[in-house]
Design a protein around this motif. Structure first.
Motif, mmCIF file in Angstrom:
data_model
loop_
_atom_site.group_PDB
_atom_site.id
_atom_site.type_symbol
_atom_site.label_atom_id
_atom_site.label_comp_id
_atom_site.label_asym_id
_atom_site.label_seq_id
_atom_site.Cartn_x
_atom_site.Cartn_y
_atom_site.Cartn_z
ATOM 1 N N LEU A 1 15.492 -1.179 1.029
ATOM 2 C CA LEU A 1 16.722 -1.850 1.454
ATOM 3 C C LEU A 1 16.557 -2.180 2.935
ATOM 4 C CD1 LEU A 1 19.548 0.254 -0.188
ATOM 5 C CD2 LEU A 1 19.357 -2.227 -0.276
ATOM 6 N N LEU A 2 16.767 -3.408 3.308
ATOM 7 C CA LEU A 2 16.647 -3.795 4.708
ATOM 8 C C LEU A 2 17.898 -3.366 5.458
ATOM 9 C CD1 LEU A 2 14.904 -5.249 6.821
ATOM 10 C CD2 LEU A 2 16.109 -7.362 6.207
ATOM 11 N N SER A 3 17.715 -2.569 6.495
ATOM 12 C CA SER A 3 18.834 -2.110 7.316
ATOM 13 C C SER A 3 19.468 -3.286 8.049
ATOM 14 C CB SER A 3 18.339 -1.084 8.345
ATOM 15 O OG SER A 3 19.343 -0.808 9.286
ATOM 16 N N LYS A 4 20.753 -3.196 8.275
ATOM 17 C CA LYS A 4 21.423 -4.248 9.050
ATOM 18 C C LYS A 4 21.125 -4.098 10.538
ATOM 19 C CE LYS A 4 25.804 -1.752 9.158
ATOM 20 N NZ LYS A 4 27.185 -1.773 8.705
ATOM 21 N N THR B 1 10.372 -1.594 -9.373
ATOM 22 C CA THR B 1 9.927 -0.207 -9.204
ATOM 23 C C THR B 1 8.821 0.118 -10.206
ATOM 24 O OG1 THR B 1 12.082 0.483 -8.357
ATOM 25 C CG2 THR B 1 10.679 2.208 -9.264
ATOM 26 N N ALA B 2 9.028 -0.235 -11.457
ATOM 27 C CA ALA B 2 8.019 0.027 -12.495
ATOM 28 C C ALA B 2 6.733 -0.747 -12.201
ATOM 29 C CB ALA B 2 8.576 -0.352 -13.860
ATOM 30 N N TYR B 3 6.878 -1.968 -11.733
ATOM 31 C CA TYR B 3 5.721 -2.794 -11.405
ATOM 32 C C TYR B 3 4.877 -2.117 -10.317
ATOM 33 C CZ TYR B 3 2.971 -6.752 -9.796
ATOM 34 O OH TYR B 3 1.939 -7.567 -9.423
ATOM 35 N N PRO C 1 13.589 3.509 1.561
ATOM 36 C CA PRO C 1 12.498 3.168 0.647
ATOM 37 C C PRO C 1 12.870 3.532 -0.794
ATOM 38 C CG PRO C 1 11.998 5.207 1.777
ATOM 39 C CD PRO C 1 13.299 4.701 2.338
ATOM 40 N N ILE C 2 12.634 2.615 -1.684
ATOM 41 C CA ILE C 2 12.912 2.852 -3.100
ATOM 42 C C ILE C 2 11.620 3.174 -3.838
ATOM 43 C CG2 ILE C 2 13.812 1.809 -5.221
ATOM 44 C CD1 ILE C 2 15.601 0.122 -3.213
ATOM 45 N N GLN C 3 10.561 2.413 -3.544
ATOM 46 C CA GLN C 3 9.254 2.672 -4.148
ATOM 47 C C GLN C 3 8.174 2.128 -3.224
ATOM 48 O OE1 GLN C 3 8.814 4.367 -7.191
ATOM 49 N NE2 GLN C 3 6.736 4.474 -6.403
ATOM 50 N N TYR D 1 17.735 -6.078 -0.799
ATOM 51 C CA TYR D 1 16.517 -5.457 -1.311
ATOM 52 C C TYR D 1 15.338 -6.372 -0.997
ATOM 53 C CZ TYR D 1 19.480 -2.339 -4.091
ATOM 54 O OH TYR D 1 20.400 -1.396 -4.500
ATOM 55 N N ILE D 2 14.278 -5.797 -0.453
ATOM 56 C CA ILE D 2 13.089 -6.552 -0.069
ATOM 57 C C ILE D 2 11.855 -5.930 -0.724
ATOM 58 C CG2 ILE D 2 11.609 -7.229 1.881
ATOM 59 C CD1 ILE D 2 14.235 -8.591 2.076
ATOM 60 N N HIS D 3 11.032 -6.792 -1.305
ATOM 61 C CA HIS D 3 9.731 -6.377 -1.838
ATOM 62 C C HIS D 3 8.688 -6.919 -0.857
ATOM 63 C CE1 HIS D 3 6.684 -6.540 -5.427
ATOM 64 N NE2 HIS D 3 6.260 -5.792 -4.432
ATOM 65 N N ILE D 4 8.029 -6.013 -0.150
ATOM 66 C CA ILE D 4 7.044 -6.363 0.868
ATOM 67 C C ILE D 4 5.643 -6.116 0.302
ATOM 68 C CG2 ILE D 4 6.164 -5.764 3.152
ATOM 69 C CD1 ILE D 4 9.068 -4.741 3.761
ATOM 70 N N VAL D 5 4.747 -7.063 0.575
ATOM 71 C CA VAL D 5 3.364 -6.950 0.113
ATOM 72 C C VAL D 5 2.442 -7.334 1.270
ATOM 73 C CG1 VAL D 5 1.669 -7.714 -1.588
ATOM 74 C CG2 VAL D 5 4.097 -7.716 -2.188
#
Length: 150
Positions: free
Chosen positions: A61-64, A113-115, A46-48, A9-13
């Protein structure tokens, strides 16, 4: 092992160039959907996706099958080109050259996700630069302030 398995799982900004407030209310949902579609097309579920006037957050989710940098290149270049086609007011739309990408523990997916969903509320109190500095501190990322912003 005969099969490669992963779940990253990756959070990109990342922000608009010079943090210009170009993500207006009339385009934001369409932009967020577009960015989610880019992730989906690259098999990075994509989750959010969300953000505020000058930046976006993407939890996926980062694909392999793809590197993180390739995902970022596709997200930023295709969405920047797409934005320019939407309206003349976006003719000078660009993303900043850098980005932040942070691993997310599967147990914290709902929190992240909530954030992301509460960006409007969050930015009544804190600007993007302070938010980003907080991420860097949380993840113990060493950085030079001089090279973080463009």
């Amino acid at each position: 092992m005969p099969k490669s398995l992963n779940k990253i799982y990756i959070h990109i900004v990342f922000s608009t160039k010079n943090r210009e407030p170009l993500i207006s209310d009339d385009i934001k949902e369409e932009l967020f959907n577009y960015l989610g579609g880019v992730c989906k097309n690259l098999e990075c579920n994509p989750i959010q996706v969300g953000g505020y006037k000058d930046h976006v957050h993407i939890l996926c989710l980062l694909s392999k099958k793809i590197t993180l940098i390739k995902l970022l290149e596709e997200l930023k270049s295709s969405s920047s080109q797409w934005m320019k086609t939407k309206d003349a007011k976006f003719s000078s739309f660009y993303w900043q050259s850098g980005y932040g990408a942070f691993s997310v523990n599967p147990t914290e997916i709902e929190i992240v996700t909530a954030y992301i969903k509460k960006q409007e509320e969050h930015h009544k109190i804190k600007n993007f630069q302070d938010e980003y500095r907080a991420f860097l501190k949380k993840y113990n990322v060493e950085y030079n302030e001089e090279y973080v912003w463009d």
